[in-house]
Design a protein around this motif. Structure first.
Motif, PDB file in Angstrom:
ATOM      1  N   ALA A 104       0.723  -1.126   0.035  1.00  0.00           N
ATOM      2  CA  ALA A 104       0.157   0.050  -0.112  1.00  0.00           C
ATOM      3  C   ALA A 104       0.905   1.266   0.052  1.00  0.00           C
ATOM      4  N   ALA A 105       2.044   1.456   0.714  1.00  0.00           N
ATOM      5  CA  ALA A 105       2.939   2.520   0.883  1.00  0.00           C
ATOM      6  C   ALA A 105       3.634   2.644  -0.509  1.00  0.00           C
ATOM      7  N   THR A 106       3.961   1.486  -1.029  1.00  0.00           N
ATOM      8  CA  THR A 106       4.672   1.722  -2.554  1.00  0.00           C
ATOM      9  C   THR A 106       3.660   2.129  -3.444  1.00  0.00           C
ATOM     10  N   ASN A 107       2.473   1.732  -3.407  1.00  0.00           N
ATOM     11  CA  ASN A 107       1.323   2.167  -4.309  1.00  0.00           C
ATOM     12  C   ASN A 107       0.941   3.495  -4.299  1.00  0.00           C
ATOM     13  N   SER A 108       1.119   4.121  -2.885  1.00  0.00           N
ATOM     14  CA  SER A 108       0.664   5.348  -2.655  1.00  0.00           C
ATOM     15  C   SER A 108       1.777   6.214  -2.893  1.00  0.00           C
ATOM     16  N   ILE A 109       3.121   6.103  -2.526  1.00  0.00           N
ATOM     17  CA  ILE A 109       4.143   7.088  -2.592  1.00  0.00           C
ATOM     18  C   ILE A 109       4.654   6.955  -4.003  1.00  0.00           C
ATOM     19  N   THR A 155       3.987   2.837 -13.542  1.00  0.00           N
ATOM     20  CA  THR A 155       2.854   2.711 -13.365  1.00  0.00           C
ATOM     21  C   THR A 155       2.538   0.966 -13.107  1.00  0.00           C
ATOM     22  N   ARG A 208       3.528   0.315  -9.549  1.00  0.00           N
ATOM     23  CA  ARG A 208       2.830   0.474  -8.400  1.00  0.00           C
ATOM     24  C   ARG A 208       1.619  -0.201  -8.656  1.00  0.00           C
ATOM     25  N   GLY A 222       0.061  -2.612  -5.606  1.00  0.00           N
ATOM     26  CA  GLY A 222      -1.444  -2.453  -5.027  1.00  0.00           C
ATOM     27  C   GLY A 222      -2.068  -3.777  -5.304  1.00  0.00           C
ATOM     28  N   ALA A 273       3.221   7.303  -6.819  1.00  0.00           N
ATOM     29  CA  ALA A 273       2.732   8.435  -7.684  1.00  0.00           C
ATOM     30  C   ALA A 273       3.500   9.709  -7.582  1.00  0.00           C
TER      31      ALA A 273
END
Length: 68
Positions: free
Chosen positions: A28-33, A41, A44, A48, A35
């Motif tokens: 979740a952190a990798t997906n959020s940060i 993409t 990410r 996610g 961006a």
């Protein structure tokens, strides 16, 4: 005998739950940060997807434990 049946239903116990939480938070952190930092993409979305899969497994494990 009852304890053995309960233990076999919850494979791994708290160690697996802890690892799932760690993978969930990391994904979740990798997906959020990602961006904000310009990560690819596809990377990410993979992170996610891993987070979502871990969350679903955690929910299934929680519901299975509540039925005991």
């Amino acid at each position: 005998m009852e304890m053995e049946a309960s233990r076999s239903r919850q494979a791994g116990g708290p160690a697996v739950t802890t690892l799932l939480f760690l993978f969930f938070v990391a994904g979740a952190a990798t997906n959020s940060i990602g961006a904000f930092t310009g990560l690819d993409t596809m990377f990410r979305m993979t992170a996610g997807g891993i987070a979502v899969a871990c969350l679903l497994i955690l929910i299934v494990r929680f519901v299975a434990r509540r039925k005991d």
